[in-house]
Design an enzyme around this catalytic site. Structure first.
Site, PDB file in Angstrom:
ATOM      1  N   GLU A   1       0.908  -1.317   0.200  1.00 18.59           N
ATOM      2  CA  GLU A   1      -0.054  -0.039  -0.108  1.00 18.59           C
ATOM      3  C   GLU A   1       1.005   1.139  -0.116  1.00 18.59           C
ATOM      4  O   GLU A   1       1.966   1.223   0.569  1.00 18.59           O
ATOM      5  CB  GLU A   1      -0.942  -0.080   1.177  1.00 18.59           C
ATOM      6  CG  GLU A   1      -1.897  -0.793   1.312  1.00 18.59           C
ATOM      7  CD  GLU A   1      -1.626  -2.260   1.637  1.00 18.59           C
ATOM      8  OE1 GLU A   1      -0.719  -2.277   2.418  1.00 18.59           O
ATOM      9  OE2 GLU A   1      -2.484  -3.070   1.237  1.00 18.59           O
TER      10      GLU A   1
ATOM     11  N   ASN B   1       2.478   9.877  -2.681  1.00 16.31           N
ATOM     12  CA  ASN B   1       3.776   9.748  -2.134  1.00 16.31           C
ATOM     13  C   ASN B   1       4.378   9.224  -3.491  1.00 16.31           C
ATOM     14  O   ASN B   1       4.621   8.197  -3.889  1.00 16.31           O
ATOM     15  CB  ASN B   1       3.809   8.434  -1.342  1.00 16.31           C
ATOM     16  CG  ASN B   1       5.077   8.163  -0.874  1.00 16.31           C
ATOM     17  OD1 ASN B   1       6.214   8.819  -1.277  1.00 16.31           O
ATOM     18  ND2 ASN B   1       5.384   7.424   0.090  1.00 16.31           N
TER      19      ASN B   1
ATOM     20  N   TYR C   1       8.532   2.072  -7.406  1.00 18.87           N
ATOM     21  CA  TYR C   1       7.784   0.743  -7.210  1.00 18.87           C
ATOM     22  C   TYR C   1       7.295   0.605  -8.761  1.00 18.87           C
ATOM     23  O   TYR C   1       7.307  -0.419  -9.297  1.00 18.87           O
ATOM     24  CB  TYR C   1       6.314   0.650  -6.451  1.00 18.87           C
ATOM     25  CG  TYR C   1       6.636   0.660  -5.023  1.00 18.87           C
ATOM     26  CD1 TYR C   1       7.735  -0.322  -4.403  1.00 18.87           C
ATOM     27  CD2 TYR C   1       6.038   1.696  -4.076  1.00 18.87           C
ATOM     28  CE1 TYR C   1       7.830   0.006  -3.222  1.00 18.87           C
ATOM     29  CE2 TYR C   1       6.317   1.743  -2.802  1.00 18.87           C
ATOM     30  CZ  TYR C   1       7.466   0.547  -2.208  1.00 18.87           C
ATOM     31  OH  TYR C   1       7.803   0.677  -1.031  1.00 18.87           O
TER      32      TYR C   1
END
Ligand SMILES: CC(C)(COP(=O)(O)OP(=O)(O)OC[C@H]1O[C@@H](n2cnc3c(N)ncnc32)[C@H](O)[C@@H]1OP(=O)(O)O)[C@@H](O)C(=O)NCCC(=O)NCCS
Length: 170
Positions: free
Chosen positions: A111, A116, A123
């Protein structure tokens, strides 16, 4: 931060209980709502993959990964603000992916706050794709904030560079 003569390459090693003072120091400056000592202790006692990154014997980052059957979950990945933008976040993430691959893990979830951007880019570069949204998942200064749920479908025999080109089969 800049490299100095005598500096050694950063190393990743297992987190120990006596690292927790240093871990909590970084956690406290990195997050508005930091994890407590109890949460980190529980992760260590649960046998999660808990790792620290050390540079010149200073703890500059850490990560926590839980695994269950063919799935894993990145619970925390954090680099000391003074040591960011040097590729250490990507290095810690690669360490988690290598470990998951060695266990035959098929997919990894995490999560992340939609705000962010840096973490989301990190990621996505590793091949994570958005799976969905968990409503009101995080505490926020003015109430709650949603979480993006990301997933990486692992292909065990391939490197993460190749996996970044794949589409998730979900
Ligand atoms: C997310 C986080 C782990 C990234 O750590 P990091 O060490 O800065 O990550 P990297 O250095 O690998 O990559 C971050 C950025 O630095 C850039 N970078 C990497 N090496 C670089 C270098 N030598 N020079 C300049 N920039 C560099 C990357 O391209 C990336 O930039 P971009 O986001 O603009 O594309 C860190 O910001 C952090 O700890 N945040 C708080 C905790 C957090 O939110 N964790 C994620 C929870 S899901």
């Amino acid at each position: 931060m800049s490299a100095q003569p005598g500096d050694v390459a950063p190393v990743i090693r297992a987190m120990r209980f006596n690292d927790l003072d240093n871990v909590l120091e970084v956690e406290g400056v990195a997050y508005d709502f930091p994890w407590s000592r109890q949460v980190f202790s529980d992760c260590l006692m649960a046998g999660y993959l808990a790792s620290v990154l050390e540079y010149n014997e200073q703890l500059i980052g850490y990560s926590i990964l839980s695994t269950a059957a063919a799935e894993a979950h990145i619970l925390n990945l954090c680099i000391d603000p003074d040591f960011r933008r040097h590729g250490y976040g990507a290095q810690m993430l690669e360490h988690l992916l290598d470990y998951a691959r060695s266990l035959g893990i098929e997919r990894i979830f995490l999560e992340v706050r939609p705000s962010n951007d840096v973490a989301i880019r990190l990621y996505e570069r590793a091949g994570f794709k958005q799976l969905g949204i968990r409503k009101s998942y995080y505490r926020a200064p003015d109430g709650r904030e949603d979480a993006l749920v990301l997933v990486l479908e692992m292909r065990p025999e391939q490197s993460s560079e190749q996996s970044s080109e794949q589409s998730p089969e979900i």
